[in-house]
Design an enzyme around this catalytic site. Structure first.
Site, PDB file in Angstrom:
ATOM      1  N   ALA A  23      11.368  -7.360   0.927  1.00 52.57           N
ATOM      2  CA  ALA A  23      11.851  -8.724   0.695  1.00 52.57           C
ATOM      3  C   ALA A  23      10.799  -9.790   0.981  1.00 52.57           C
ATOM      4  CB  ALA A  23      13.088  -8.993   1.557  1.00 52.57           C
ATOM      5  N   THR A  42     -21.869   6.361 -46.811  1.00 51.03           N
ATOM      6  CA  THR A  42     -22.108   5.274 -45.870  1.00 51.03           C
ATOM      7  C   THR A  42     -21.658   3.943 -46.458  1.00 51.03           C
ATOM      8  OG1 THR A  42     -23.986   6.424 -44.881  1.00 51.03           O
ATOM      9  CG2 THR A  42     -23.921   4.028 -44.643  1.00 51.03           C
ATOM     10  N   ARG A  55       0.492 -14.968   2.934  1.00 48.70           N
ATOM     11  CA  ARG A  55      -0.964 -14.854   3.071  1.00 48.70           C
ATOM     12  C   ARG A  55      -1.632 -14.240   1.855  1.00 48.70           C
ATOM     13  NH1 ARG A  55      -1.662 -11.593   8.368  1.00 48.70           N
ATOM     14  NH2 ARG A  55      -3.841 -11.621   7.688  1.00 48.70           N
ATOM     15  N   GLU A  97       7.903  -6.549  21.401  1.00 43.68           N
ATOM     16  CA  GLU A  97       7.032  -7.287  20.486  1.00 43.68           C
ATOM     17  C   GLU A  97       5.919  -7.953  21.289  1.00 43.68           C
ATOM     18  OE1 GLU A  97       7.129  -7.292  17.196  1.00 43.68           O
ATOM     19  OE2 GLU A  97       8.854  -5.950  17.246  1.00 43.68           O
ATOM     20  N   GLY A 153      14.764 -11.567   9.655  1.00 39.99           N
ATOM     21  CA  GLY A 153      14.238 -10.485  10.468  1.00 39.99           C
ATOM     22  C   GLY A 153      14.543  -9.109   9.896  1.00 39.99           C
ATOM     23  N   ARG A 189     -18.275   1.072 -52.683  1.00 37.97           N
ATOM     24  CA  ARG A 189     -19.109  -0.031 -52.242  1.00 37.97           C
ATOM     25  C   ARG A 189     -19.729  -0.694 -53.464  1.00 37.97           C
ATOM     26  NH1 ARG A 189     -23.276   4.179 -49.391  1.00 37.97           N
ATOM     27  NH2 ARG A 189     -24.375   4.885 -51.252  1.00 37.97           N
ATOM     28  N   ASN A 216       4.149   0.461  17.579  1.00 43.25           N
ATOM     29  CA  ASN A 216       5.268   0.652  16.652  1.00 43.25           C
ATOM     30  C   ASN A 216       4.836   0.476  15.202  1.00 43.25           C
ATOM     31  OD1 ASN A 216       7.937   0.832  15.645  1.00 43.25           O
ATOM     32  ND2 ASN A 216       8.142  -1.394  15.709  1.00 43.25           N
ATOM     33  N   TYR A 243       8.725   0.682   4.777  1.00 45.86           N
ATOM     34  CA  TYR A 243       8.286  -0.659   4.410  1.00 45.86           C
ATOM     35  C   TYR A 243       7.501  -0.600   3.100  1.00 45.86           C
ATOM     36  CZ  TYR A 243       9.827  -2.305   8.951  1.00 45.86           C
ATOM     37  OH  TYR A 243      10.599  -2.625  10.023  1.00 45.86           O
TER      38      TYR A 243
END
Length: 450
Positions: A10, A405, A15, A154, A80, A422, A169, A103
């Protein structure tokens, strides 16, 4: 035990400075989200739930292209990780197996790590994936007591003593589905960020007297991507690993650091890959082929003994049979090149089939597009196509035929026939000098006016 994947995807990825959702940024030309889904597929999940947010429609489209059964749920507000996992509750209603939380921006997780997490679940109610960090930095710390995981702290909320812990973690966990959602219901947001941390389920589980442990993996597997610099670093990690695997399999890379591989590139042993070759998605190269310098391949199949390049481009649908030759500045698209055929110089072969042992002269073009539709050119076996031939599709050149050719072929050519189309050449004595004199006089008048 049946399993379900919940993949958190999500995040906007501020950044990254991009309109593209973070999890859709590619590593080895495959979106990070797909790397995560493929890692999780080793568990043969009964459900795969993708929790989306920013760019939900785009993320859902990519996820369902990989797994049409993927279930999509939206986290409207970014409150969160615990709140994100809670969005999967309705999708997993009635499911009684294990949930593994992954993730979408962690692309290097290895299948055996997930298998070890599930194995650890047999003796524990909750399993967390951790790693020994070379530089713990701002990672959450795993506070262990023997094999028991007491809690996760944390960085922002950790004491100096807790910050000295190097076992960190990864954010991944495995837990029974109903238990996990029950634990999440007790998660609060009384912390420095005011968010609902998924990590809080550890302490809640311990208060209930449940068994909680952590499984360790290499730090490289937990590498997350939060910026363009992270993306470049992650891609470099993938490339180094993939090149190393090819070398171990017996592939010669003349300048390994210059070869760029896709996530699904397959190369057989005794193939030689020269410098500065780029592999896009969907490429298979059989054993004993040679891919020469500065070539670009995508969506194609190259058979044993074929030589491609230098400076060749193989586009989707290119099928090269054994001992074919595709040379410098040649482009092949949606075309079959049969055994021993050669397309050596400065040619475009698209929407075509070229028969065995046929030679395509320099500058040949299959004119396959009329502005609305594509049309096919069929060239038989042992055909000699003269240089600078234009083949206006749909058209067929029979076995053993030849084109002169500079010929523009607009009608089928019978087997063993010579096609000549040609304009007749005329030589006009003295006209070159007269023309140059006229042009020089015209230039002198123009320069005088200036």
């Amino acid at each position: 035990m049946t399993t379900a994947l919940v993949i958190l995807a999500a995040g906007k990825g501020t950044r990254m400075n991009s309109d593209l959702p973070k999890v859709l940024h590619p590593i080895a030309q495959v979106p990070m989200l797909i790397h995560a889904m493929r890692a999780g597929s080793v568990l043969s999940p009964e459900h795969t739930v993708i929790v989306t947010g920013h760019g939900s429609e785009a993320v859902a489209k990519v996820a369902r292209a990989e797994d049409e059964g993927a279930q999509i749920t939206v986290q409207e507000d970014q409150l969160g990780t615990a709140h994100a996992v809670a969005q999967a509750r309705s999708a997993l209603s009635g499911f009684e197996g294990d949930v593994v939380v992954l993730y979408g921006d962690t692309p290097f997780l290895q299948p055996d790590t997930l298998e070890r997490m599930i194995e650890a679940r047999s003796g524990n109610d909750l399993v967390i994936l951790g790693f020994e960090a070379a530089d713990p930095a701002r990672y959450g710390r795993l506070v262990m007591n023997g094999d028991v995981l007491e809690r996760i702290v944390e960085f922002k909320d950790a004491s100096n003593e807790e910050r000295s812990i190097t076992f960190c973690n990864s954010g991944l966990l495995a837990c029974n589905a109903q238990l996990l959602f029950s634990l999440i219901d007790e998660v609060g947001n009384d912390n420095a960020s005011g968010e609902y941390y998924l990590t809080d389920v550890v302490e809640i589980a311990r208060r209930r007297g449940l068994n909680v442990t952590a499984v360790a993996c290499d730090e490289a597997q937990t590498l997350g991507v939060n910026s363009r610099a992270d993306l470049a670093a992650a891609d470099a990690v993938f490339q180094a690993r993939a090149r190393g695997e090819l070398l171990e399999l017996g592939v010669t890379l003349m300048a390994p650091d210059t070869v760029y591989l896709a996530a699904d590139t397959v190369v057989g042993r005794d193939t030689v890959i020269e410098p500065n070759v780029v592999f896009g998605p969907g490429v298979t190269v059989e054993s004993g082929a040679t891919i020469r310098a500065f070539s670009h391949l995508e969506g194609c199949h190259v058979s044993r003994g074929a030589v491609v390049g230098p400076y060749a481009r193989l586009r989707p649908g290119a099928e090269l049979a054994e001992n074919t030759r595709v040379g410098n500045f040649v482009e092949i698209k949606n075309a079959e090149i049969a055994e021993g055929a050669k397309v050596n110089h400065l040619s475009y072969i698209g929407d075509a089939s070229v028969g065995a042992a046929t030679n395509i002269g320099a500058g040949t073009i299959t004119c396959n597009y009329d502005g609305v539709m594509k049309h096919k050119t069929t060239i038989g076996e042992n055909v000699f196509v003269g240089s600078n031939t234009m083949l206006v599709a749909p058209v067929t050149v029979g076995d053993g035929a030849m084109t002169a050719t500079g010929t523009v072929v607009t009608r089928d050519v019978d087997p063993d026939a010579l096609a000549v189309a040609r304009a007749k050449q005329e030589n006009k004595p003295g006209y070159a000098r007269k023309l140059f004199d006229m042009l020089k006089a015209k230039k002198a008048r123009r320069d005088k006016k200036a």
